[in-house]
Design an enzyme around this catalytic site. Structure first.
Site, PDB file in Angstrom:
ATOM      1  N   LYS A  90       0.807  -1.223   0.000  1.00  0.00           N
ATOM      2  CA  LYS A  90       0.000   0.000   0.000  1.00  0.00           C
ATOM      3  C   LYS A  90       0.840   1.274   0.000  1.00  0.00           C
ATOM      4  O   LYS A  90       0.347   2.338  -0.359  1.00  0.00           O
ATOM      5  CB  LYS A  90      -0.963  -0.013   1.196  1.00  0.00           C
ATOM      6  CG  LYS A  90      -2.145  -0.962   0.960  1.00  0.00           C
ATOM      7  CD  LYS A  90      -3.154  -0.947   2.075  1.00  0.00           C
ATOM      8  CE  LYS A  90      -4.280  -1.941   1.771  1.00  0.00           C
ATOM      9  NZ  LYS A  90      -5.033  -2.331   2.935  1.00  0.00           N
TER      10      LYS A  90
ATOM     11  N   LYS B  39      -4.744 -11.242  -5.454  1.00  0.00           N
ATOM     12  CA  LYS B  39      -5.891 -11.759  -4.704  1.00  0.00           C
ATOM     13  C   LYS B  39      -7.158 -10.954  -4.989  1.00  0.00           C
ATOM     14  O   LYS B  39      -7.092  -9.764  -5.298  1.00  0.00           O
ATOM     15  CB  LYS B  39      -5.581 -11.816  -3.200  1.00  0.00           C
ATOM     16  CG  LYS B  39      -5.766 -10.529  -2.462  1.00  0.00           C
ATOM     17  CD  LYS B  39      -5.744 -10.754  -0.949  1.00  0.00           C
ATOM     18  CE  LYS B  39      -6.033  -9.429  -0.265  1.00  0.00           C
ATOM     19  NZ  LYS B  39      -7.158  -9.366   0.593  1.00  0.00           N
TER      20      LYS B  39
ATOM     21  N   LYS C  81     -11.546  -6.095  -2.369  1.00  0.00           N
ATOM     22  CA  LYS C  81     -12.718  -5.209  -2.318  1.00  0.00           C
ATOM     23  C   LYS C  81     -12.474  -3.934  -3.089  1.00  0.00           C
ATOM     24  O   LYS C  81     -13.400  -3.298  -3.569  1.00  0.00           O
ATOM     25  CB  LYS C  81     -12.961  -4.805  -0.865  1.00  0.00           C
ATOM     26  CG  LYS C  81     -13.510  -5.899  -0.017  1.00  0.00           C
ATOM     27  CD  LYS C  81     -13.933  -5.292   1.304  1.00  0.00           C
ATOM     28  CE  LYS C  81     -13.485  -6.159   2.431  1.00  0.00           C
ATOM     29  NZ  LYS C  81     -13.293  -5.453   3.662  1.00  0.00           N
TER      30      LYS C  81
HETATM   31  P1  ATP Z   1      -9.309  -6.367   0.315  1.00  0.00           P
HETATM   32  O1  ATP Z   1     -10.097  -7.527  -0.222  1.00  0.00           O
HETATM   33  O2  ATP Z   1      -9.716  -5.050  -0.262  1.00  0.00           O
HETATM   34  O3  ATP Z   1      -7.841  -6.600   0.333  1.00  0.00           O
HETATM   35  P2  ATP Z   1      -9.238  -6.973   3.033  1.00  0.00           P
HETATM   36  O4  ATP Z   1      -8.393  -8.163   2.833  1.00  0.00           O
HETATM   37  O5  ATP Z   1      -8.659  -5.856   3.785  1.00  0.00           O
HETATM   38  O6  ATP Z   1      -9.823  -6.310   1.777  1.00  0.00           O
HETATM   39  P3  ATP Z   1     -11.019  -7.614   5.138  1.00  0.00           P
HETATM   40  O7  ATP Z   1     -12.408  -7.210   5.250  1.00  0.00           O
HETATM   41  O8  ATP Z   1     -10.125  -6.970   6.084  1.00  0.00           O
HETATM   42  O9  ATP Z   1     -10.604  -7.444   3.645  1.00  0.00           O
HETATM   43  O10 ATP Z   1     -10.859  -9.172   5.225  1.00  0.00           O
HETATM   44  C1  ATP Z   1     -11.774  -9.986   5.833  1.00  0.00           C
HETATM   45  C2  ATP Z   1     -11.289 -11.409   5.761  1.00  0.00           C
HETATM   46  O11 ATP Z   1     -11.305 -11.877   4.412  1.00  0.00           O
HETATM   47  C3  ATP Z   1      -9.845 -11.608   6.254  1.00  0.00           C
HETATM   48  O12 ATP Z   1      -9.813 -12.744   7.070  1.00  0.00           O
HETATM   49  C4  ATP Z   1      -9.058 -11.851   4.992  1.00  0.00           C
HETATM   50  O13 ATP Z   1      -7.951 -12.698   5.214  1.00  0.00           O
HETATM   51  C5  ATP Z   1     -10.079 -12.540   4.109  1.00  0.00           C
HETATM   52  N1  ATP Z   1      -9.798 -12.343   2.680  1.00  0.00           N
HETATM   53  C6  ATP Z   1      -9.675 -11.166   2.024  1.00  0.00           C
HETATM   54  N2  ATP Z   1      -9.441 -11.357   0.713  1.00  0.00           N
HETATM   55  C7  ATP Z   1      -9.407 -12.707   0.526  1.00  0.00           C
HETATM   56  C8  ATP Z   1      -9.204 -13.552  -0.616  1.00  0.00           C
HETATM   57  N3  ATP Z   1      -9.005 -13.037  -1.830  1.00  0.00           N
HETATM   58  N4  ATP Z   1      -9.256 -14.890  -0.438  1.00  0.00           N
HETATM   59  C9  ATP Z   1      -9.476 -15.427   0.778  1.00  0.00           C
HETATM   60  N5  ATP Z   1      -9.674 -14.698   1.897  1.00  0.00           N
HETATM   61  C10 ATP Z   1      -9.637 -13.354   1.787  1.00  0.00           C
END
Ligand code: ATP
Ligand code: LTN
Length: 327
Positions: free
Chosen positions: A111, A193, A196
């Site tokens: 980031k 990955k 969001k």
């Molecule tokens: P972004 O998807 O924008 O990177 P983030 O990872 O910050 O958002 P969070 O809401 O903080 O999203 O994550 C919630 C949960 O979802 C965490 O346990 C994270 O490890 C899991 N997670 C996020 N993206 C993935 C993915 N692509 N595959 C599997 N698990 C995921």
């Protein structure tokens, strides 16, 4: 009974990566454990947020928690900023963490890439995550693979503090990761990955997407030109990712799916995956619509905050005492 804690950021667009990697585990764990599920709004403000949107997204995530099957009678569901212990313990742990270990965190590196200066919260955010976890004497943290490094940091901080201030200051937690679904990749670029915040809406499937959108996103998902449905991350990352999603939704193993689609092209495979995904998400969406505007949702969060706060206060008393803070 073991104590379970996890959190999701209220930043919109909760997707099937979040669901299959983390949220699905939340539901599985709640019958046999004491579960605490948080909407981590203080984490969300590490990047700029529109206050109105943030408030809306907090309730969106809360409603999604309930819609996927988290029962606020069995589990504690609450909003992080309702319990002041998170910020308080975050500060204490900041004083136990080293800048070196924080600069090494992969999400921070990603980031802050190429920027001379970024918000300090982006750097110290893993410490706040450690505080979230340690505040509740957590044994198990169900998360996606991308959080492995943060869980390691949490364990390091707990062990470090325990060595200096007494071995039962903190419980040292373990991460829990899904066998399939722990890392769902972007549909348009299976080397990064599913996220969001990615600009392309077709890179992800959000839990509340319409069937027509789900169909479009899957049918145009990046694959390859050899037409064989086979799991091979190195050479066929796109097809492998779709196989992981299919397997996580249906419980069929990747080998079973490979056999089922032997001799079929990607068209049939993708069409079936659309159906599987639409069917899996339909009941979630229905329940979400019932609950999103309800008083029941607000009441559950208020009750959750009270129950969480009672646990957090006890931990903070212990921490203040061990560190010699206060009178
Ligand atoms: P972004 O998807 O924008 O990177 P983030 O990872 O910050 O958002 P969070 O809401 O903080 O999203 O994550 C919630 C949960 O979802 C965490 O346990 C994270 O490890 C899991 N997670 C996020 N993206 C993935 C993915 N692509 N595959 C599997 N698990 C995921
Ligand atoms: N950092 C996590 C979200 C998060 C979390 C937590 C997960 C914040 N606090 C405590 C588990 C336990 C993320 O960005 N995915």
């Amino acid at each position: 009974m073991k104590r379970v804690f996890s959190g999701v950021q209220p930043t919109g667009n909760i997707h099937i990566g979040n669901y299959l990697g983390a949220l699905k585990q939340f539901v599985e764990l709640q019958d046999e454990n004491e579960c605490i599920y948080c909407i981590v709004d203080e984490h969300a403000i590490t990047v700029p947020q529109d206050p109105k949107e943030l408030k809306k997204h907090i309730l969106d995530v809360a409603a999604l928690y309930m819609a996927i099957g988290i029962d606020p009678k069995k589990s504690i569901v609450f909003v992080q900023s309702s319990v002041s212990g998170h910020a308080e313990l975050g500060w204490v742990l900041n004083c136990a963490a080293n800048t070196g270990e924080l600069f090494r965190m992969t999400p921070f590196k990603a980031k802050s890439q190429g920027k001379q200066s970024v918000g300090a919260g982006l750097l110290t955010y893993p410490v706040l995550m450690a505080a979230d976890i340690l505040l509740y004497d957590t044994d198990i943290v169900p998360v996606g693979n991308d959080q492995k490094q943060h869980i390691e940091l949490t364990r390091d901080l707990a062990i470090r503090v325990n060595a200096k201030y007494g071995k039962d200051t903190f419980v040292v937690p373990d991460g829990r990761f899904m066998k399939s679904g722990a890392r769902i990749m972007a549909l348009d670029d299976p080397t990064s990955k599913m996220s969001k915040s990615a600009p392309n809406d077709h890179s992800r499937i959000s839990l509340l997407d319409e069937p027509s959108k789900i169909k479009k996103s899957i049918m145009r998902a990046t694959t390859d030109s050899d037409g064989i449905v086979k799991f091979d991350i190195e050479n066929k990352p796109g097809v492998s990712n779709l196989l992981s999603i299919y397997s996580a939704f249906t419980g069929k193993t990747v080998e079973e799916l490979e056999a089922e689609y032997d001799g079929h092209g990607y068209g049939d495979f993708k069409k079936d995956l659309v159906e599987v995904t639409v069917n899996a998400l339909a009941p979630i969406k229905e329940r979400y619509n019932e609950i999103r505007e309800s008083q029941e949702l607000i009441d559950a969060l208020k009750d959750g905050a009270e129950r969480a706060d009672a646990i957090a206060r006890k931990t903070m008393e212990r921490v203040r005492d061990r560190f010699g803070l206060g009178l």
